[in-house]
Design a protein around this motif. Structure first.
Motif, PDB file in Angstrom:
ATOM      1  N   GLU A  77      25.941  -3.936  26.070  1.00 17.58           N
ATOM      2  CA  GLU A  77      25.092  -2.985  25.253  1.00 17.58           C
ATOM      3  C   GLU A  77      25.941  -1.903  24.591  1.00 17.58           C
ATOM      4  O   GLU A  77      25.902  -1.702  23.419  1.00 17.58           O
ATOM      5  N   ARG A  78      27.039  -1.344  25.372  1.00 16.52           N
ATOM      6  CA  ARG A  78      27.785  -0.138  24.768  1.00 16.52           C
ATOM      7  C   ARG A  78      28.769  -0.777  23.792  1.00 16.52           C
ATOM      8  O   ARG A  78      28.797   0.024  22.782  1.00 16.52           O
ATOM      9  N   LYS A  79      29.302  -1.783  23.981  1.00 15.15           N
ATOM     10  CA  LYS A  79      30.107  -2.462  22.912  1.00 15.15           C
ATOM     11  C   LYS A  79      29.601  -2.714  21.677  1.00 15.15           C
ATOM     12  O   LYS A  79      30.007  -2.546  20.349  1.00 15.15           O
ATOM     13  N   ALA A  80      28.098  -3.168  21.901  1.00 11.81           N
ATOM     14  CA  ALA A  80      27.421  -3.597  20.531  1.00 11.81           C
ATOM     15  C   ALA A  80      27.014  -2.296  19.770  1.00 11.81           C
ATOM     16  O   ALA A  80      27.129  -2.223  18.633  1.00 11.81           O
ATOM     17  N   GLU A  81      26.612  -1.186  20.534  1.00 10.59           N
ATOM     18  CA  GLU A  81      26.477   0.000  19.886  1.00 10.59           C
ATOM     19  C   GLU A  81      27.687   0.639  19.153  1.00 10.59           C
ATOM     20  O   GLU A  81      27.506   0.959  17.919  1.00 10.59           O
ATOM     21  N   THR A  82      28.741   0.522  19.713  1.00  8.48           N
ATOM     22  CA  THR A  82      29.923   0.908  18.999  1.00  8.48           C
ATOM     23  C   THR A  82      30.022  -0.078  17.737  1.00  8.48           C
ATOM     24  O   THR A  82      30.701   0.568  16.969  1.00  8.48           O
ATOM     25  N   ARG A  83      30.245  -1.309  18.019  1.00 10.57           N
ATOM     26  CA  ARG A  83      30.580  -2.197  16.825  1.00 10.57           C
ATOM     27  C   ARG A  83      29.498  -1.783  15.639  1.00 10.57           C
ATOM     28  O   ARG A  83      29.864  -1.733  14.617  1.00 10.57           O
ATOM     29  N   ALA A  84      28.229  -1.636  16.062  1.00  8.79           N
ATOM     30  CA  ALA A  84      27.107  -1.316  14.902  1.00  8.79           C
ATOM     31  C   ALA A  84      27.541   0.145  14.120  1.00  8.79           C
ATOM     32  O   ALA A  84      27.499   0.222  12.962  1.00  8.79           O
ATOM     33  N   ALA A  85      27.910   1.209  15.109  1.00  6.89           N
ATOM     34  CA  ALA A  85      28.499   2.442  14.523  1.00  6.89           C
ATOM     35  C   ALA A  85      29.604   2.096  13.662  1.00  6.89           C
ATOM     36  O   ALA A  85      29.746   2.782  12.755  1.00  6.89           O
ATOM     37  N   ASN A  86      30.288   1.593  13.991  1.00  2.77           N
ATOM     38  CA  ASN A  86      31.486   1.525  13.238  1.00  2.77           C
ATOM     39  C   ASN A  86      31.457   0.649  11.781  1.00  2.77           C
ATOM     40  O   ASN A  86      31.917   1.030  11.010  1.00  2.77           O
ATOM     41  N   LYS A  87      30.408  -0.402  11.980  1.00  3.95           N
ATOM     42  CA  LYS A  87      29.983  -1.086  10.621  1.00  3.95           C
ATOM     43  C   LYS A  87      29.296  -0.041   9.598  1.00  3.95           C
ATOM     44  O   LYS A  87      29.536  -0.022   8.453  1.00  3.95           O
ATOM     45  N   LYS A  88      28.649   0.937  10.290  1.00  2.00           N
ATOM     46  CA  LYS A  88      27.715   2.130   9.506  1.00  2.00           C
ATOM     47  C   LYS A  88      28.726   3.161   9.156  1.00  2.00           C
ATOM     48  O   LYS A  88      28.226   4.051   8.520  1.00  2.00           O
ATOM     49  N   ARG A  89      30.032   3.060   9.675  1.00  2.00           N
ATOM     50  CA  ARG A  89      30.767   4.065   9.390  1.00  2.00           C
ATOM     51  C   ARG A  89      30.342   5.337  10.044  1.00  2.00           C
ATOM     52  O   ARG A  89      30.780   6.637   9.431  1.00  2.00           O
ATOM     53  N   GLU A  90      29.949   5.398  11.478  1.00  2.00           N
ATOM     54  CA  GLU A  90      29.334   6.605  11.735  1.00  2.00           C
ATOM     55  C   GLU A  90      30.370   7.276  12.959  1.00  2.00           C
ATOM     56  O   GLU A  90      30.397   8.034  13.286  1.00  2.00           O
ATOM     57  N   LEU A  91      31.293   6.311  12.875  1.00  2.00           N
ATOM     58  CA  LEU A  91      32.384   6.869  14.104  1.00  2.00           C
ATOM     59  C   LEU A  91      33.500   7.736  13.543  1.00  2.00           C
ATOM     60  O   LEU A  91      33.718   7.695  12.193  1.00  2.00           O
ATOM     61  N   VAL A  92      33.718   8.773  14.123  1.00  2.99           N
ATOM     62  CA  VAL A  92      34.756   9.911  13.614  1.00  2.99           C
ATOM     63  C   VAL A  92      36.039   9.495  14.180  1.00  2.99           C
ATOM     64  O   VAL A  92      36.402   9.134  15.110  1.00  2.99           O
ATOM     65  N   PRO A  93      36.921   9.291  13.061  1.00  2.00           N
ATOM     66  CA  PRO A  93      38.409   9.060  13.556  1.00  2.00           C
ATOM     67  C   PRO A  93      38.911   9.891  14.480  1.00  2.00           C
ATOM     68  O   PRO A  93      38.826  11.136  14.574  1.00  2.00           O
ATOM     69  N   ALA A  94      39.811   9.198  15.200  1.00  2.00           N
ATOM     70  CA  ALA A  94      40.526  10.037  16.222  1.00  2.00           C
ATOM     71  C   ALA A  94      41.473  11.395  15.565  1.00  2.00           C
ATOM     72  O   ALA A  94      41.922  11.046  14.369  1.00  2.00           O
ATOM     73  N   GLY A  95      41.338  12.478  16.093  1.00  2.00           N
ATOM     74  CA  GLY A  95      41.953  13.632  15.493  1.00  2.00           C
ATOM     75  C   GLY A  95      41.033  14.257  14.669  1.00  2.00           C
ATOM     76  O   GLY A  95      41.274  15.340  13.978  1.00  2.00           O
ATOM     77  N   GLN A  96      39.938  13.858  14.109  1.00  2.00           N
ATOM     78  CA  GLN A  96      39.302  14.468  12.958  1.00  2.00           C
ATOM     79  C   GLN A  96      37.869  15.086  13.297  1.00  2.00           C
ATOM     80  O   GLN A  96      36.873  15.197  12.694  1.00  2.00           O
ATOM     81  N   GLY A  97      37.555  15.053  14.778  1.00  2.00           N
ATOM     82  CA  GLY A  97      36.334  15.581  15.148  1.00  2.00           C
ATOM     83  C   GLY A  97      36.023  17.150  15.041  1.00  2.00           C
ATOM     84  O   GLY A  97      37.373  17.795  14.827  1.00  2.00           O
ATOM     85  N   PRO A  98      35.250  17.758  15.533  1.00  2.00           N
ATOM     86  CA  PRO A  98      34.850  19.111  15.352  1.00  2.00           C
ATOM     87  C   PRO A  98      35.735  20.052  16.392  1.00  2.00           C
ATOM     88  O   PRO A  98      36.131  21.118  16.207  1.00  2.00           O
ATOM     89  N   ASP A  99      36.365  19.120  17.336  1.00  2.00           N
ATOM     90  CA  ASP A  99      37.143  19.852  18.227  1.00  2.00           C
ATOM     91  C   ASP A  99      38.678  19.602  18.047  1.00  2.00           C
ATOM     92  O   ASP A  99      39.344  20.377  18.793  1.00  2.00           O
ATOM     93  N   SER A 100      38.958  19.045  17.201  1.00  2.00           N
ATOM     94  CA  SER A 100      40.507  18.700  16.696  1.00  2.00           C
ATOM     95  C   SER A 100      41.059  20.081  16.165  1.00  2.00           C
ATOM     96  O   SER A 100      40.491  20.788  15.616  1.00  2.00           O
ATOM     97  N   PRO A 101      42.412  20.090  16.519  1.00  2.00           N
ATOM     98  CA  PRO A 101      43.022  21.258  15.876  1.00  2.00           C
ATOM     99  C   PRO A 101      43.253  21.652  14.549  1.00  2.00           C
ATOM    100  O   PRO A 101      43.330  20.404  13.972  1.00  2.00           O
ATOM    101  N   PRO A 102      43.163  22.657  13.895  1.00  2.00           N
ATOM    102  CA  PRO A 102      43.575  22.608  12.513  1.00  2.00           C
ATOM    103  C   PRO A 102      44.846  22.384  12.094  1.00  2.00           C
ATOM    104  O   PRO A 102      45.783  22.425  12.848  1.00  2.00           O
TER     105      PRO A 102
END
Length: 135
Positions: free
Chosen positions: A109-134
């Motif tokens: 179920e978790r993998k299916a949710e992640t795949r669906a979020a990836n298709k909708k482009r809802e995932l934040v790329p690595a290093g680009q989240g709100p906690d990432s360094p400037p």
């Protein structure tokens, strides 16, 4: 009497106009040669502090007899047997409490949710989240 206020106003105006010119001359950037000459003069005069005099980080040198690798390994094994070593990895109680909770979804179920979020482009790329360094 008219001359005194007029004279004061002219003097104030002259001082106001002359101040930036004086400050600009005093704050003109020094050339590299000037800085080197000042540094040499300060070194000769002994006004440059020696390393460690300004109160930076203090490094403690080991005291006592030097310990070889075999002795350190033996001491570590003894401490481990006595239970004196901290466990490796994250030891935060909150993390342990979260890990101890039962899961509400299966891995599929978790993998299916992640795949669906990836298709909708809802995932934040690595290093680009709100906690990432400037950048």
């Amino acid at each position: 009497m008219i001359r005194t206020p007029l004279f004061a106003a002219v003097a104030a105006l002259a001082a106001t106009l002359a101040t930036p010119a004086v400050l600009a001359q005093a704050s003109a950037p020094a050339t590299r040669a000037d800085v080197k000459a000042e540094t040499r003069a300060a070194e000769k005069a002994g006004t440059i502090p020696k390393p460690g005099e300004l109160g930076g980080p203090k490094f403690q040198t080991p005291t006592g007899a030097p310990v070889n690798r075999a002795d350190r390994k033996k001491a570590t094994r003894d401490a481990e047997k006595a239970g004196q070593l901290a466990p490796a990895g994250v030891t935060n109680r909150a993390d342990n409490a979260i890990r101890a909770q039962p899961t509400t979804r299966s891995r599929a179920e978790r993998k299916a949710e992640t795949r669906a979020a990836n298709k909708k482009r809802e995932l934040v790329p690595a290093g680009q989240g709100p906690d990432s360094p400037p950048k």
